[in-house]
Structures are given as C-alpha cells and as structure tokens.
Design a protein around this motif. Sequence first.
Motif, PDB file in Angstrom:
ATOM      1  N   PHE A  60       0.816  -1.144  -0.030  1.00 31.52           N
ATOM      2  CA  PHE A  60      -0.037   0.054  -0.153  1.00 31.52           C
ATOM      3  C   PHE A  60       0.838   1.272   0.062  1.00 31.52           C
ATOM      4  O   PHE A  60       1.600   1.427   1.006  1.00 31.52           O
ATOM      5  CB  PHE A  60      -0.785  -0.025   0.997  1.00 31.52           C
ATOM      6  CG  PHE A  60      -1.849   1.224   1.483  1.00 31.52           C
ATOM      7  CD1 PHE A  60      -2.891   1.353   0.414  1.00 31.52           C
ATOM      8  CD2 PHE A  60      -1.825   1.854   2.480  1.00 31.52           C
ATOM      9  CE1 PHE A  60      -3.857   2.395   0.372  1.00 31.52           C
ATOM     10  CE2 PHE A  60      -2.825   2.787   2.687  1.00 31.52           C
ATOM     11  CZ  PHE A  60      -3.504   3.276   1.482  1.00 31.52           C
ATOM     12  N   GLY A  61       0.609   2.017  -0.985  1.00 31.48           N
ATOM     13  CA  GLY A  61       1.497   3.168  -1.004  1.00 31.48           C
ATOM     14  C   GLY A  61       1.251   4.415  -0.406  1.00 31.48           C
ATOM     15  O   GLY A  61       1.883   5.283  -0.638  1.00 31.48           O
ATOM     16  N   GLY A  62       0.170   4.202   0.221  1.00 30.62           N
ATOM     17  CA  GLY A  62      -0.453   5.484   1.219  1.00 30.62           C
ATOM     18  C   GLY A  62      -1.340   6.201   0.103  1.00 30.62           C
ATOM     19  O   GLY A  62      -1.408   6.192  -0.870  1.00 30.62           O
ATOM     20  N   TYR A  79       1.544   7.078 -10.684  1.00 29.67           N
ATOM     21  CA  TYR A  79       1.163   5.905 -11.565  1.00 29.67           C
ATOM     22  C   TYR A  79       2.239   4.549 -11.548  1.00 29.67           C
ATOM     23  O   TYR A  79       1.757   3.454 -11.886  1.00 29.67           O
ATOM     24  CB  TYR A  79       1.446   6.287 -13.034  1.00 29.67           C
ATOM     25  CG  TYR A  79      -0.136   7.263 -13.465  1.00 29.67           C
ATOM     26  CD1 TYR A  79      -1.123   6.478 -13.629  1.00 29.67           C
ATOM     27  CD2 TYR A  79      -0.167   8.596 -13.230  1.00 29.67           C
ATOM     28  CE1 TYR A  79      -2.318   7.377 -14.167  1.00 29.67           C
ATOM     29  CE2 TYR A  79      -1.452   9.435 -13.407  1.00 29.67           C
ATOM     30  CZ  TYR A  79      -2.418   8.708 -13.616  1.00 29.67           C
ATOM     31  OH  TYR A  79      -3.686   9.204 -13.976  1.00 29.67           O
ATOM     32  N   ASP A  80       3.427   5.084 -11.366  1.00 33.41           N
ATOM     33  CA  ASP A  80       4.366   3.958 -10.881  1.00 33.41           C
ATOM     34  C   ASP A  80       3.754   3.187  -9.795  1.00 33.41           C
ATOM     35  O   ASP A  80       4.023   1.670  -9.725  1.00 33.41           O
ATOM     36  CB  ASP A  80       5.854   4.421 -10.686  1.00 33.41           C
ATOM     37  CG  ASP A  80       6.390   5.067 -11.995  1.00 33.41           C
ATOM     38  OD1 ASP A  80       6.091   4.572 -13.103  1.00 33.41           O
ATOM     39  OD2 ASP A  80       7.255   5.851 -11.672  1.00 33.41           O
ATOM     40  N   ASN A  81       3.628   3.893  -8.614  1.00 36.93           N
ATOM     41  CA  ASN A  81       2.928   2.983  -7.400  1.00 36.93           C
ATOM     42  C   ASN A  81       1.601   2.133  -8.019  1.00 36.93           C
ATOM     43  O   ASN A  81       1.401   1.032  -7.401  1.00 36.93           O
ATOM     44  CB  ASN A  81       2.493   4.034  -6.436  1.00 36.93           C
ATOM     45  CG  ASN A  81       1.899   3.105  -5.233  1.00 36.93           C
ATOM     46  OD1 ASN A  81       2.535   2.670  -4.529  1.00 36.93           O
ATOM     47  ND2 ASN A  81       0.668   3.498  -5.099  1.00 36.93           N
ATOM     48  N   TRP A  82       0.971   2.776  -8.686  1.00 44.26           N
ATOM     49  CA  TRP A  82      -0.358   2.062  -9.102  1.00 44.26           C
ATOM     50  C   TRP A  82      -0.023   0.782  -9.769  1.00 44.26           C
ATOM     51  O   TRP A  82      -0.679  -0.268  -9.665  1.00 44.26           O
ATOM     52  CB  TRP A  82      -1.250   3.068 -10.218  1.00 44.26           C
ATOM     53  CG  TRP A  82      -2.600   2.797 -10.320  1.00 44.26           C
ATOM     54  CD1 TRP A  82      -3.140   1.499  -9.952  1.00 44.26           C
ATOM     55  CD2 TRP A  82      -3.526   3.447 -11.061  1.00 44.26           C
ATOM     56  NE1 TRP A  82      -4.513   1.479 -10.526  1.00 44.26           N
ATOM     57  CE2 TRP A  82      -4.955   2.578 -11.072  1.00 44.26           C
ATOM     58  CE3 TRP A  82      -3.807   4.734 -11.543  1.00 44.26           C
ATOM     59  CZ2 TRP A  82      -5.827   3.192 -11.754  1.00 44.26           C
ATOM     60  CZ3 TRP A  82      -4.759   5.215 -12.078  1.00 44.26           C
ATOM     61  CH2 TRP A  82      -5.917   4.252 -12.014  1.00 44.26           C
ATOM     62  N   ILE A 102     -11.311   6.158  -0.780  1.00 45.39           N
ATOM     63  CA  ILE A 102     -10.419   4.945  -1.235  1.00 45.39           C
ATOM     64  C   ILE A 102      -9.183   5.539  -1.930  1.00 45.39           C
ATOM     65  O   ILE A 102      -9.060   6.645  -2.455  1.00 45.39           O
ATOM     66  CB  ILE A 102     -11.200   4.211  -2.153  1.00 45.39           C
ATOM     67  CG1 ILE A 102     -11.384   4.857  -3.785  1.00 45.39           C
ATOM     68  CG2 ILE A 102     -12.543   3.222  -1.805  1.00 45.39           C
ATOM     69  CD1 ILE A 102     -11.964   3.926  -4.553  1.00 45.39           C
ATOM     70  N   GLY A 103      -8.026   4.684  -1.729  1.00 48.07           N
ATOM     71  CA  GLY A 103      -6.979   4.847  -2.395  1.00 48.07           C
ATOM     72  C   GLY A 103      -7.176   4.260  -3.776  1.00 48.07           C
ATOM     73  O   GLY A 103      -7.451   2.977  -3.807  1.00 48.07           O
ATOM     74  N   TYR A 104      -7.171   4.929  -4.832  1.00 46.05           N
ATOM     75  CA  TYR A 104      -7.625   4.516  -6.250  1.00 46.05           C
ATOM     76  C   TYR A 104      -6.824   3.157  -6.758  1.00 46.05           C
ATOM     77  O   TYR A 104      -7.110   2.137  -7.146  1.00 46.05           O
ATOM     78  CB  TYR A 104      -7.619   5.391  -7.255  1.00 46.05           C
ATOM     79  CG  TYR A 104      -8.951   6.386  -7.178  1.00 46.05           C
ATOM     80  CD1 TYR A 104      -9.918   5.957  -7.715  1.00 46.05           C
ATOM     81  CD2 TYR A 104      -8.792   7.635  -6.601  1.00 46.05           C
ATOM     82  CE1 TYR A 104     -11.083   6.772  -7.496  1.00 46.05           C
ATOM     83  CE2 TYR A 104      -9.884   8.384  -6.360  1.00 46.05           C
ATOM     84  CZ  TYR A 104     -11.084   7.996  -6.747  1.00 46.05           C
ATOM     85  OH  TYR A 104     -12.205   8.699  -6.799  1.00 46.05           O
ATOM     86  N   SER A 105      -5.344   3.120  -6.282  1.00 46.50           N
ATOM     87  CA  SER A 105      -4.639   2.144  -6.784  1.00 46.50           C
ATOM     88  C   SER A 105      -4.972   0.693  -5.914  1.00 46.50           C
ATOM     89  O   SER A 105      -4.952  -0.103  -6.610  1.00 46.50           O
ATOM     90  CB  SER A 105      -2.927   2.596  -6.493  1.00 46.50           C
ATOM     91  OG  SER A 105      -2.804   3.751  -7.064  1.00 46.50           O
TER      92      SER A 105
END
Length: 231
Positions: A87-89, A100-103, A149-152
Amino acid sequence: MTKTILITGSARGIGFELARQYSGAGWRVFATTRTPDKAKQLNVLASSIDNLTVHQMNVGDEQSVLSLATEIKGQPIDVLLNNAGVFGGLETQTFQKMDYDNWASEFNIMAMGPFRVIQALLPNVMSGRQKKIVTMSSQVAAHSYDHLIGYSYASAKAAVNRLMTGLAEELKKDGVIVVPMHPGWVKTEMAGDVADIEPSESADGIRQVISSMTIADTGTFLKWDGDIHSW
C-alpha cells in the motif's frame, strides 16, 4: 496425513499470524516472503518448530514465482493462501495526485501476483486433498463501499476479485475452491492502530472460514467472519 498450506507475504501482519496459527495447529506451512533475511519474527518462529519453513518469493516477479514452484515441485498443497500485498499510502493515489508507478506496482503485486502464483502452483493444489485457494482482498474492492478509497489499492483489489471469480468458474470442474476474502480491517503496519481488529482475531476467523468452505462457496466474496461481502 499432515495438512499443508502455502502462505505468501508471511513476514508480518495477517500473513505472519496465519503462519503462526496454522503451524501451531500442526499444519505443514510453506511461508514465503520477498526478503527472508529481513523476516526476523518469521525466522524466529521457523527456528523453534519443524513444520514451518521460510521461502523467498516475490509475487510481482514471474521468475521468482517459477523458482519457488520448482523448489517445491511435487509437494501437495491443501490450501494456497495469497496474502502478499502493498500500500503506497492514500497521498499517492488520489484523483488529484496519482503516482502511476505505484499504481502499476500495486496492481502487479495484488492482482497479477495471485494469478501468477496460482498458475505456477496449481499442480501442487491439484495433488492436495482440500484443493482450496484463498486470496486476501478488501472491502474497498466492493462497489458497496462508500468511503474514501486509494484508487490504486482499491482497483487492484477489485481486479483480483474478478480474477478469482473467473478462476473459480474455470476450476470448478476440477473440484478446486477459489475464494476472495475480506480479512477485516486489521491493525497491521499497513492499516495502523485505527483499524478494528487484531491480526490474531482476523487469522482465527479466516482459518475457521477456510476449514468450512465447500465447492458451493467457490467464487463467493467472503468475510473473515464467514458472512458474504456485498460486491
């Protein structure tokens, strides 16, 4: 005969607690983690018992998954439990600010990762007696969840739910039970102390649900307490 489980993401949180509880109940546990040398509490547990072993596997890397599959080739697995997650936060996955890299990383690990693992280890599951595959999802995957929500993270979990329901349909003829599961909002390093339940309570509930699952449950989005999660 001894029952066998493989748990991904076993170094901490729910994964570690599941490894601890299953090994304590006499199961043969294959506990995987990306970095075994950093999994201190898992290594301590493994050193104190003989029915749990620690294995390196990065579910986001195909070669790593295939290496693990080669390592345990021929070993029956009664329960395959996909738990590894990241989870990137929230600050990195809002509409206003998206990393987007985290996604891509979260999607790779939590949607494509379980698919990779199942694809590589299905022969082990097929040679097991229980033939159960459980993938940790989240309530944020559901359309019925109406909070921030966190979209990723949410999109990765929604994707893995659909992947698991698809696999459930495809593997049903082989007697394989495939279930996405919401483990509860658990007080882990990922969620923090604001969450609802302790890892021990979640893991105990998950074990009870898994033990009672039948082919009639395949493809159902279950909760850690046995209820069906709306989707």
